[in-house]
Design a protein around this motif. Structure first.
Motif, PDB file in Angstrom:
ATOM      1  N   PRO A  65     -17.500  79.826  58.692  1.00  0.00           N
ATOM      2  CA  PRO A  65     -16.255  79.564  59.427  1.00  0.00           C
ATOM      3  C   PRO A  65     -15.380  78.521  58.743  1.00  0.00           C
ATOM      4  O   PRO A  65     -15.860  77.705  57.954  1.00  0.00           O
ATOM      5  CB  PRO A  65     -16.748  79.076  60.798  1.00  0.00           C
ATOM      6  N   ALA A  66     -14.091  78.580  59.051  1.00  0.00           N
ATOM      7  CA  ALA A  66     -13.134  77.621  58.494  1.00  0.00           C
ATOM      8  C   ALA A  66     -13.393  76.244  59.085  1.00  0.00           C
ATOM      9  O   ALA A  66     -13.945  76.104  60.173  1.00  0.00           O
ATOM     10  CB  ALA A  66     -11.711  78.078  58.781  1.00  0.00           C
ATOM     11  N   GLY A  67     -12.956  75.211  58.368  1.00  0.00           N
ATOM     12  CA  GLY A  67     -13.112  73.842  58.832  1.00  0.00           C
ATOM     13  C   GLY A  67     -13.365  72.917  57.665  1.00  0.00           C
ATOM     14  O   GLY A  67     -13.691  73.363  56.550  1.00  0.00           O
ATOM     15  N   PHE A  68     -13.208  71.615  57.897  1.00  0.00           N
ATOM     16  CA  PHE A  68     -13.457  70.641  56.832  1.00  0.00           C
ATOM     17  C   PHE A  68     -14.892  70.796  56.351  1.00  0.00           C
ATOM     18  O   PHE A  68     -15.840  70.678  57.124  1.00  0.00           O
ATOM     19  CB  PHE A  68     -13.233  69.219  57.353  1.00  0.00           C
ATOM     20  N   SER A  69     -15.052  71.073  55.059  1.00  0.00           N
ATOM     21  CA  SER A  69     -16.376  71.385  54.514  1.00  0.00           C
ATOM     22  C   SER A  69     -16.588  70.692  53.180  1.00  0.00           C
ATOM     23  O   SER A  69     -15.661  70.529  52.386  1.00  0.00           O
ATOM     24  CB  SER A  69     -16.544  72.897  54.313  1.00  0.00           C
ATOM     25  N   VAL A  70     -17.820  70.289  52.947  1.00  0.00           N
ATOM     26  CA  VAL A  70     -18.247  69.848  51.623  1.00  0.00           C
ATOM     27  C   VAL A  70     -19.217  70.898  51.103  1.00  0.00           C
ATOM     28  O   VAL A  70     -20.241  71.168  51.724  1.00  0.00           O
ATOM     29  CB  VAL A  70     -18.905  68.464  51.657  1.00  0.00           C
ATOM     30  N   PHE A  71     -18.860  71.507  49.973  1.00  0.00           N
ATOM     31  CA  PHE A  71     -19.643  72.589  49.393  1.00  0.00           C
ATOM     32  C   PHE A  71     -20.550  72.038  48.296  1.00  0.00           C
ATOM     33  O   PHE A  71     -20.090  71.285  47.429  1.00  0.00           O
ATOM     34  CB  PHE A  71     -18.714  73.650  48.795  1.00  0.00           C
TER      35      PHE A  71
END
Length: 449
Positions: free
Chosen positions: A211-217
């Motif tokens: 899902p979309a959203g602030f993410s650290v990959f």
């Protein structure tokens, strides 16, 4: 390059460094063997070899990318689908399996970037190809130790995994076996569960489903296993290297050069290319574009760590079996296939939409993140002789240039706003005292002074 971290980031790192070595990491240490010499080969798996032979007879020679995709991820006979390939009994060992320090420092990096982004209320940790779940487990332990730093931030873990066997191992590591598989094949989340601390964990087969959203990959030893196209410069121009049946040897495959241009050779070679042999990971370029778009639209960061180069190497396609080099065309499906990541290509694929840092060597990244300070704490608090030796060996494996120290590189994607100073108040003409952005951990040396 040297700079002082902000006080809050220094405190964050120091608080993690106060904690002793995790017992399971000390007991579970097993010295990794180098991927060096060729081992004796087992008999080929007829199922995969027969499948590839039928495919080639029906459609003609296949690209190296198609060969890798079939061998590694075929849903019935693929290497990653059928095998638990990690650890001393598998075909390779990764940094998280060597030492808990590796995951701890990446956990600090993630929190530092979350702070640098203004402490969003929601944080999605997204790991691509999470192995046994060791790295995510070490990162989440840091999050637990620094719960007061996270405050009311809602944290969730999202794992992108194609191997059912490995997803079960990850579930055991992260949720204690309490995860549940989805009953519907249409459900983008094929497994879900909770950690002992109540943090939600979700499993997906592809990045698009996260899902979309602030993410650290986080992508540790992920891109090197993606399929590559290989090309050879000839007097007639660029030609693609293909996999064909060897007419002189029964049940054997061979490499051939396409007699004419292919769609890939026409589209993937950069006009300024000067090398005579090139490997291009189109899938990696697509994934980097997806990550870049998410960072631009939702905020976040990405950290990629892998074998790689910055557009200088040529032929790096190789196989590993039992921690030793293995012929890539022999016994398909029985060995891991890999190729060094071309970080210059990944940088090009971002199109400048995000800021790119690196690549820097693993040795430089870990030392910049304070691995030496962490080792001092662990050794000071450890009186057991064998455990101390294990810690020293693990440190050496991670930073020694002859081992992993310079063979692995770190590369980061960040939102351009990460480097912008806060906008001044309209109408104010006072001296500019706006705080400078926090330096990016790992790519800038930490000073504890």
């Amino acid at each position: 390059m040297r700079a002082c971290f902000g006080v809050k980031t220094q405190q964050l790192i120091s608080r993690v460094f106060r904690h002793p070595v995790h017992p399971s990491a000390a007991v579970g240490w097993r010295l990794a063997q180098s991927r060096l010499l060729s081992a004796g080969e087992s008999k080929p798996r007829p199922s995969m070899l027969k499948h590839l032979t039928f495919k080639i007879k029906a459609t003609g020679p296949i690209t190296v990318a198609e060969y890798m995709r079939e061998v590694l991820t075929n849903p019935v006979t693929g290497y990653y689908v059928r095998n638990n390939m990690l650890g001393p009994d598998g075909d390779f060992i990764t940094s998280p399996e060597i030492s808990q320090i590796f995951g701890e420092l990446l956990g600090v990096w993630i929190l530092s970037e979350w702070m640098g982004a203004g402490r969003p209320k929601h944080l999605q940790l997204v790991e691509l190809g999470p192995g046994k779940g060791s790295l995510a487990s070490d990162i989440l332990r840091v999050f637990s130790q620094l719960k007061s730093v996270l405050g009311g931030c809602s944290v969730s873990l999202h794992l992108v995994e194609v191997s059912p066997a490995l997803s079960a191992v990850q579930a055991q590591t992260l949720t204690g076996g309490s995860s549940v598989e989805s009953s519907s094949e249409d459900d983008p989340v094929f497994r879900r569960g909770e950690t002992s601390a109540g943090l939600p964990v979700f499993w997906y087969r592809c990045l698009e489903d996260v899902p979309a959203g602030f993410s650290v990959f986080i992508a540790h030893e992920f891109f090197d296993a993606l399929p590559i196209h290989t090309f050879q410069r000839t007097p007639k121009g660029w030609r693609e290297v293909l996999v064909d049946i060897d007419p002189e040897k029964q049940n054997r495959l061979r490499f051939v050069v396409s007699p004419s241009p292919t769609p890939a050779s026409s589209a993937l070679i950069q006009p300024e290319e000067r090398r005579s042999h090139v490997e291009v990971c189109a899938d990696g370029g697509v994934i980097v574009q997806q990550i870049s778009r998410r960072i631009v639209e939702d905020g976040g960061a990405a950290l990629i760590a892998d074998y790689g180069h910055d557009g200088t190497k040529t032929d790096t396609f190789r196989g590993f079996k039992g921690h030793r080099l293995h012929d890539v065309l022999s016994s398909p499906g029985s060995a891991d296939l890999t190729a060094d990541v071309d970080f210059s290509f990944l940088r090009t694929m971002t199109g400048g939409s995000v800021a790119c840092l690196g690549p820097v060597t693993q040795k430089m990244f870990l030392k910049n993140m304070g691995i030496d300070a962490r080792m001092e704490v662990l050794l000071r608090n450890c009186s057991d002789g064998p455990t101390r030796m294990q810690l020293i060996r693990s440190y050496d494996m991670l930073v020694n240039p002859e081992k992993m120290g310079e063979r692995f590189l770190f590369f980061s994607l960040l939102h351009h706003s990460r480097f912008a100073r806060p906008q001044p108040t309209e109408g104010m003409k006072l001296e500019d005292k706006r705080p400078a952005p926090l330096p990016v951990g790992g790519f800038t040396e930490i000073s504890f002074s």
